[in-house]
Design a protein around this motif. Sequence first.
Motif, PDB file in Angstrom:
ATOM      1  N   GLU A 161      12.044  -8.821  -3.577  1.00 22.77           N
ATOM      2  CA  GLU A 161      10.624  -9.176  -3.569  1.00 22.77           C
ATOM      3  C   GLU A 161       9.981  -8.879  -4.918  1.00 22.77           C
ATOM      4  O   GLU A 161       9.150  -9.650  -5.414  1.00 22.77           O
ATOM      5  N   GLN A 162      10.348  -7.785  -5.547  1.00 24.29           N
ATOM      6  CA  GLN A 162       9.816  -7.480  -6.883  1.00 24.29           C
ATOM      7  C   GLN A 162      10.273  -8.527  -7.897  1.00 24.29           C
ATOM      8  O   GLN A 162       9.500  -8.916  -8.777  1.00 24.29           O
ATOM      9  N   LEU A 163      11.508  -8.987  -7.800  1.00 25.10           N
ATOM     10  CA  LEU A 163      11.983 -10.048  -8.690  1.00 25.10           C
ATOM     11  C   LEU A 163      11.136 -11.309  -8.519  1.00 25.10           C
ATOM     12  O   LEU A 163      10.737 -11.951  -9.504  1.00 25.10           O
ATOM     13  N   ARG A 164      10.861 -11.637  -7.270  1.00 27.18           N
ATOM     14  CA  ARG A 164      10.087 -12.847  -6.987  1.00 27.18           C
ATOM     15  C   ARG A 164       8.667 -12.712  -7.534  1.00 27.18           C
ATOM     16  O   ARG A 164       8.120 -13.649  -8.146  1.00 27.18           O
ATOM     17  N   ARG A 165       8.064 -11.546  -7.310  1.00 23.52           N
ATOM     18  CA  ARG A 165       6.695 -11.346  -7.794  1.00 23.52           C
ATOM     19  C   ARG A 165       6.659 -11.272  -9.320  1.00 23.52           C
ATOM     20  O   ARG A 165       5.699 -11.735  -9.947  1.00 23.52           O
ATOM     21  N   LEU A 166       7.690 -10.707  -9.911  1.00 22.43           N
ATOM     22  CA  LEU A 166       7.741 -10.629 -11.374  1.00 22.43           C
ATOM     23  C   LEU A 166       7.837 -12.018 -11.987  1.00 22.43           C
ATOM     24  O   LEU A 166       7.257 -12.286 -13.047  1.00 22.43           O
ATOM     25  N   ALA A 167       8.565 -12.915 -11.331  1.00 24.84           N
ATOM     26  CA  ALA A 167       8.633 -14.305 -11.802  1.00 24.84           C
ATOM     27  C   ALA A 167       7.238 -14.920 -11.844  1.00 24.84           C
ATOM     28  O   ALA A 167       6.846 -15.587 -12.817  1.00 24.84           O
ATOM     29  N   ASP A 168       6.466 -14.674 -10.788  1.00 23.09           N
ATOM     30  CA  ASP A 168       5.099 -15.197 -10.723  1.00 23.09           C
ATOM     31  C   ASP A 168       4.234 -14.587 -11.833  1.00 23.09           C
ATOM     32  O   ASP A 168       3.479 -15.293 -12.517  1.00 23.09           O
ATOM     33  N   LEU A 186       1.104  -5.249 -11.299  1.00 25.05           N
ATOM     34  CA  LEU A 186       2.362  -4.488 -11.298  1.00 25.05           C
ATOM     35  C   LEU A 186       2.250  -3.275 -10.382  1.00 25.05           C
ATOM     36  O   LEU A 186       3.210  -2.919  -9.685  1.00 25.05           O
ATOM     37  N   SER A 187       1.076  -2.645 -10.367  1.00 26.82           N
ATOM     38  CA  SER A 187       0.874  -1.491  -9.487  1.00 26.82           C
ATOM     39  C   SER A 187       1.047  -1.885  -8.026  1.00 26.82           C
ATOM     40  O   SER A 187       1.607  -1.121  -7.222  1.00 26.82           O
ATOM     41  N   GLN A 188       0.592  -3.067  -7.676  1.00 24.46           N
ATOM     42  CA  GLN A 188       0.675  -3.527  -6.291  1.00 24.46           C
ATOM     43  C   GLN A 188       2.109  -3.724  -5.818  1.00 24.46           C
ATOM     44  O   GLN A 188       2.384  -3.675  -4.617  1.00 24.46           O
ATOM     45  N   ILE A 189       3.037  -3.930  -6.754  1.00 26.41           N
ATOM     46  CA  ILE A 189       4.437  -4.137  -6.356  1.00 26.41           C
ATOM     47  C   ILE A 189       5.325  -2.965  -6.794  1.00 26.41           C
ATOM     48  O   ILE A 189       6.552  -3.074  -6.792  1.00 26.41           O
ATOM     49  N   GLY A 190       4.698  -1.856  -7.159  1.00 23.05           N
ATOM     50  CA  GLY A 190       5.460  -0.654  -7.484  1.00 23.05           C
ATOM     51  C   GLY A 190       6.204  -0.697  -8.797  1.00 23.05           C
ATOM     52  O   GLY A 190       7.225  -0.023  -8.966  1.00 23.05           O
ATOM     53  N   LEU A 191       5.695  -1.468  -9.772  1.00 14.58           N
ATOM     54  CA  LEU A 191       6.383  -1.608 -11.046  1.00 14.58           C
ATOM     55  C   LEU A 191       5.492  -1.238 -12.237  1.00 14.58           C
ATOM     56  O   LEU A 191       5.684  -1.743 -13.337  1.00 14.58           O
ATOM     57  N   ALA A 192       4.539  -0.347 -12.014  1.00 13.21           N
ATOM     58  CA  ALA A 192       3.614   0.007 -13.090  1.00 13.21           C
ATOM     59  C   ALA A 192       3.838   1.423 -13.600  1.00 13.21           C
ATOM     60  O   ALA A 192       2.951   2.013 -14.205  1.00 13.21           O
TER      61      ALA A 192
END
Length: 554
Positions: A341-348, A383-389
């Motif tokens: 899911e993080q990969l998918r959101r990062l693409a966006d 990024l914070s919303q998907i745990g990548l910040a």
Amino acid sequence: MSQRVERLAAAIDVHAENVAKFKRGELTPDQFRPLRLAMGVYAQLAHVKHMQRIKIPGGQLTAAQLEALAEVTERWGRGLAHVTTRQDIQLHYLEIEETIDLQRVLARAGVTTVGACADTLRNITASHLAGVVEDEVFDVTPYALAVTEHFLFHEHNRRLPRKFKVAFSGSARDHAQIMINDIGLLAKIGDRGRGFTVYVAGSLGSTPEIAHLWKEFIPESDLLPMCEAVVSVFHRDGERKNRKKARLKFLLRKIGEAEFLRRLDEEFARIKAERGDALAAELTEQVAGYRESAPPPLTPLRETLGDGAFARWKRTNTIAQKQAGYRVATVKLPLGDITSEQLRRLADLSRRYGNGEVRATNTQNFVLRWVPEGQLLNLHRELSQIGLAEADSGHITDVVTCPGGDYCTLAITKSMEVGARIRDHLVPNGSRQEADDFVSALGEFDIKISGCPNSCGQHHVADIGMTGLMVKGKDGVERPHYSLRVGGGCGPSARIGERLDGRIPEEETPKVIAAIARFYMAGRAEGESFRDFVTRKGVQEITRAGFAAAEGAL
């Protein structure tokens, strides 16, 4: 359908046939092993089955390719992907049959696994900052991609004595770690225009070797003949009986540097005479065809401070590009892991805030490039919303590890677990502020962990590098310990870290790491790097400082 696409599809068809033959018993495990490895499939521990390694040349991925990776990670990888120290992606827990459809999904997105393992030219790496920083000579990305394509189905590839690694750096900061590669290429401009300084026979593993200078300068037109010459000499003269002696560095050690370089010169001259013009034309066509995705338009820069977390993230995880108004943002992946899911959101996010691309780093992170400075606050919020910040990329909490004993048949210790322990230890008594103050005061500082001497975690070239081993106690029970090296690194003065005396119980390593870091903070001169500090203080004094924090160190 292009010839490349046809050949990649055919390679997957052959892999499918080989899997079927293996399942029917027509291929023995020993016969099947090199065939699956050549397609990037590695047999692992029984509970994790197979690993699929996926090549990402230069670490460069489009948003569509990220989405394809998200799909295969979700369908077959239990939702978790791992970024490696060579800009690859790895998936675990695969049945051998599942690798066929996985490879086909990736191939449709232009991503391949051909040559990701086995006795091949492995993924060709390049600086993740290529093309966007002031101190580089020129963008090395198209050259890394050209060499990738040239050797993908080369006659020597898959038939080498052992693996072979190539890296490109555009600046002396050496973000691609060229000095630990079989061929390391540093961008340079000479009287004949663009070209490269060439280093050869670097490698880590149980007996590390810093690369040797071969050519101060070759023009870019000689790039493919030069690479072919080194590969050809390795193919012809490399060790084929003892795999432990089958890297290029061992050939150099066996025959001596002078004779080794003479053979390279001779082969280089032969290839240039026979095919130099054709290879130069091939390179020119490849480089001319390279286009990085277009950047987004700049947005008005408002005075948006955000909260303290954003300010810290902007300071530690972003740098200004040489293109005014844009920044590179590092997406820190704890221990190199990222979910589907993080990969998918990062693409966006890459489409909306960058140029629709990301690049993997050899520190097991991703970077978004071409982010307008005025969009950084919005990017950080998402990024914070998907745990990548998480902040502090390149700092002591940005631990690099190999997969270790949780996955690998060769590993002695569980390096990812101890990496997580080190990260957790730096939050004393649950105080986030105290940990942040410590990490900030320390500055950039890298920890690299390998679960065995093979150095997949690159522990030899870290500020503090850790190697896993088992030690038998007085009760006769073997327990995981670590050997430490300090003061290693790449760049112009690349060197292997110096080994500290003794071995540390796994549970004590976080204390030792913190103690050494604090010893450095207390005693460093103004502007003194940890590497220089190690040289000045000596390993005995650093050993005493670190081991004083450990109980039961040997």
